[in-house]
Write an enzyme that holds these catalytic residues in place. Structure first.
Site: not given
Length: 714
Positions: A43, A214
């Site tokens: 991420d 996401e």
């Protein structure tokens, strides 16, 4: 005519040059520039403040991606340094989840850090500092989230927030995970006066971002707002990056016609790429994303950060990204001198050969000097000490050694020695008492030597291997980007395996008329098993066994610390299960499901036909089933082993299934339970014996144990 020939020759040369420039290299090639970070991180948010690049990321490959809050920094985009940030804990509890961080510079010149956390509801929390690396202060002393769970719609999980500063100075946030179940991404404006709350928030309809999952990321190209996001599943090869565009930060958004723009490549050397950010350098764009490791760890949560070129066809169209192992050309010239260990000869005390039902892969010593963050040297097992020797080929001046151990946020205790002949060794750096984590670990001296020897003596966490991404050697000193140093840990070095049989429960050793309310454990940790529920001592097919109907045996001794975290183990048992279709059917458990309540913090051996029929880890993405369920109502020898890298289940001496794992076993409040888990899930069948070891037995040893413990008819 001559001019035409020259023209076409030039075109051919340019075309050939472009083909050559785009040609990738093997994932394990020396000098490969992807991944860009040596470790398990996901991420990524890439930022450049002043002349320094920063990557804020989720620390991965432990406790469902719940590692330390760290940042990586570099001045040359090649040599990266890791720092564990000081972030105050919540009032009610310490911070474990530091997920998908992002950072914004306020109008006041301060740095505002935001990250997701699910320990007090899945919220986004905010912190502020005078520097990009902290120390950080809470935006709310009462732990009021910047974006709360259920906002802007009831039940909405507020995670994966990324912020975008528009050309008019307004700051917008985009967030959401599992959005295909939750009605689409969310968007709102950040209150720039407080930097701690969202206003004018709304949901973006699902149809405007097809096939989402996401990790929304907003950027602007010309007058167009480009909403990028990750789709499919983060756990496997389907994970990808997509985009939609609009004339407004709120939409409506039009999906890109060439989605997805970043996906698993054909040979799967880039597997499951996604959850990205974008770096703009002059007029060039680069996508910084994570991909899965190779060999791939089960569940896809051992991820690494990569970068590749991203090209806009026009303001609303992104060309498909070509994911590579080669990475990108140097952004700027590095002032770091030559690594004189690169490509040299290496030897080691041992190295790990991963053999499973999925992989055959070697963690060779030469991978420690190949300047490639996709490869590492790993010792053959998680015993220490283990050593690695680098032969520089000739006697050379050595001023600095930089070592990148497998886990950046845990300390390793080690020593570095040098020699001119490979026989007589002198100390270069003694870190045998070290309790400070770091990547790289930097050790300076001034010696002349041909050989360098790294000996790993101990690790902070149980079961971690002596493992090194890269060890680099320099003949001169050079400036480091920032004067940062991690704080020393208060945690003592990990307990090591005793290499013993811990638990030994055997029905054949009991008299036929024995009371079994309590039974002595014949294993090394001793103690007494106490019966609860309905268990009887019976004979089945002439074999004396415990008949579990709705009961369990619980040991009154604490679970040994050698089984904590990533500690190795073996469970062997002779069992007969009349009904393998039942749920649960736990044969043995030794972890606390509630201590962390995270996917790979729980372990139990099961015998059923479901998706967790062999091993339970709380989450279906990590559980392991039997490939061929042992036949019901017959005696079988079932074995589960874990050596710190691979989990294997054997049935009657043959490997049935396996998976690469890193566990974070929660044992602090756990009990060793036979015939059930900590919440029941009782076994309903016959068990002749069960053994638990705190190391992984080889297949040869298991065959011997199977023979020695095979129950006899009476």
């Amino acid at each position: 005519m001559l001019k035409k020939k020259l023209f076409y020759s030039l075109i051919a040369l340019v075309f050939t040059g472009n083909l050559f420039a785009q040609k990738d290299i093997a994932v394990n090639a020396p000098g490969a520039q992807n991944p860009i970070l040596p470790g398990w991180f996901a991420d990524p948010t890439i930022k450049k403040f002043g002349d320094t690049y920063y990557i804020y990321a989720t620390t991965d490959n432990e406790m469902l991606a719940s590692g330390a809050p760290t940042v990586w920094y570099s001045k040359d985009f090649k040599n990266w340094y890791n720092y564990i940030m000081e972030i105050p804990s919540f009032s009610a509890k310490s911070i474990t989840n530091f997920w998908a961080p992002d950072i914004v510079v306020g109008d006041d010149g301060k740095y505002y850090l935001y990250f997701g956390n699910c320990e007090m509801g899945c919220n986004i929390y905010g912190y502020v500092s005078d520097t990009p690396v902290g120390p950080w202060k809470k935006l709310s002393e009462q732990d009021v989230p910047v974006i709360s769970n259920g906002y802007p719609r009831e039940g909405y999980p507020s995670l994966d927030a990324q912020f975008f500063t528009d050309t008019d100075g307004k700051v917008y946030g985009y967030w959401g995970t599992w959005v295909h179940y939750n009605g689409g991404y969310a968007v709102g404006e950040l209150n720039k006066k407080t930097m701690g709350e969202m206003v004018h928030s709304a949901n973006i309809p699902l149809a405007q971002t097809p096939e989402p999952f996401e990790a929304a990321y907003m950027m602007k190209k010309g007058s167009k707002y480009i909403l990028m996001y990750s789709g499919a599943s983060c756990h496997d090869e389907t994970y990808n990056v997509r985009y939609s565009y609009s004339d407004s930060p709120y939409g409506p958004f039009t999906p890109g016609k060439n989605n997805p723009i970043l996906s698993t490549n054909e040979d799967q050397s880039v597997h499951g790429p996604g959850h990205h950010s974008v770096l703009k350098e002059n007029d060039d764009y680069y996508i910084v994303y994570h991909k899965h490791d190779y060999p791939m760890t089960r569940g896809g949560l051992a991820r690494q950060v990569c970068i590749d070129k991203m090209i806009f066809e026009n303001d609303s169209t992104i060309q498909k990204v070509v994911p590579t192992s080669k990475g990108i050309s140097d952004l700027i010239k590095s002032a770091v001198p030559e690594d004189i260990a690169f490509g040299k000869t290496t030897t080691a005390s041992s190295y790990y050969h991963l053999k499973s039902t999925q992989y055959d892969y070697e963690y060779k010593p030469l991978y420690a000097i190949d300047d490639n963050n996709a490869t590492m040297w790993k010792a053959a097992d998680n015993n220490t000490p283990q050593y690695l020797i680098v032969d520089l080929g000739a006697e050379k001046k050595i001023r600095r050694i930089m070592t990148q151990f497998e886990f950046a946020s845990y300390y390793y205790q080690y020593k570095l020695e040098y020699s001119v002949n490979g026989k007589n060794w002198l100390s270069y750096a003694d870190k045998s008492k070290n309790r400070t984590a770091g990547s790289p670990m930097i050790d300076d001296n001034d010696v002349n030597a041909r050989y360098i020897k790294l000996t790993v003596l101990a690790t902070e966490k149980t079961g971690l291997y002596a493992a090194v991404w890269n060890i680099k050697v320099y003949s001169s000193l050079f400036d480091l980007p920032l004067p940062l140093k991690n704080k020393a840990s208060n945690t003592p070095p990990a307990i090591k395996s005793t290499k013993q049989l811990l638990v030994d429960l055997d029905a054949s050793k009991l008299a036929n008329n024995s009371a079994i309310n309590t039974i002595s454990n014949k294993g090394s940790i001793g103690g007494t098993f106490t019966k609860s529920g309905d268990i009887t001592l019976e004979k089945s097919e002439g074999i004396k066994a415990f008949h579990f109907k709705n009961g369990a045996f619980t040991l009154d001794k604490a679970v040994p610390k050698s089984l904590a975290w990533n500690g190795s183990y073996t469970v062997t048992t002779w069992v007969k299960n009349p009904d393998v279709a039942k749920e649960g059917e736990i044969l043995a458990s030794w972890c606390d499901r509630n201590e962390f309540n995270l996917a790979n913090s729980y372990n139990a051996l099961a015998y059923n036909s479901g998706s967790y029929g062999a091993v339970v880890h709380l989450d279906g993405h990590f559980d392991m089933k039997f490939n061929k369920v042992p036949e019901a109502n017959k005696w079988h020898h079932i074995v589960l082993t874990f050596d710190g890298v691979v989990e294997k289940v054997y049935v009657d001496g043959v490997v049935d299934n396996s998976q690469t794992m890193l566990l974070s076993s929660a044992i602090a409040k756990a009990k060793i339970i036979i015939g059930a888990s900590d919440i029941g899930e009782n076994f309903s069948g016959f068990m002749a014996s069960l053994r638990l070891y705190d190391y992984a037995l080889s297949q040869e040893d298991l065959l011997l144990v199977m023979k020695q413990t095979k129950p006899k008819t009476e």
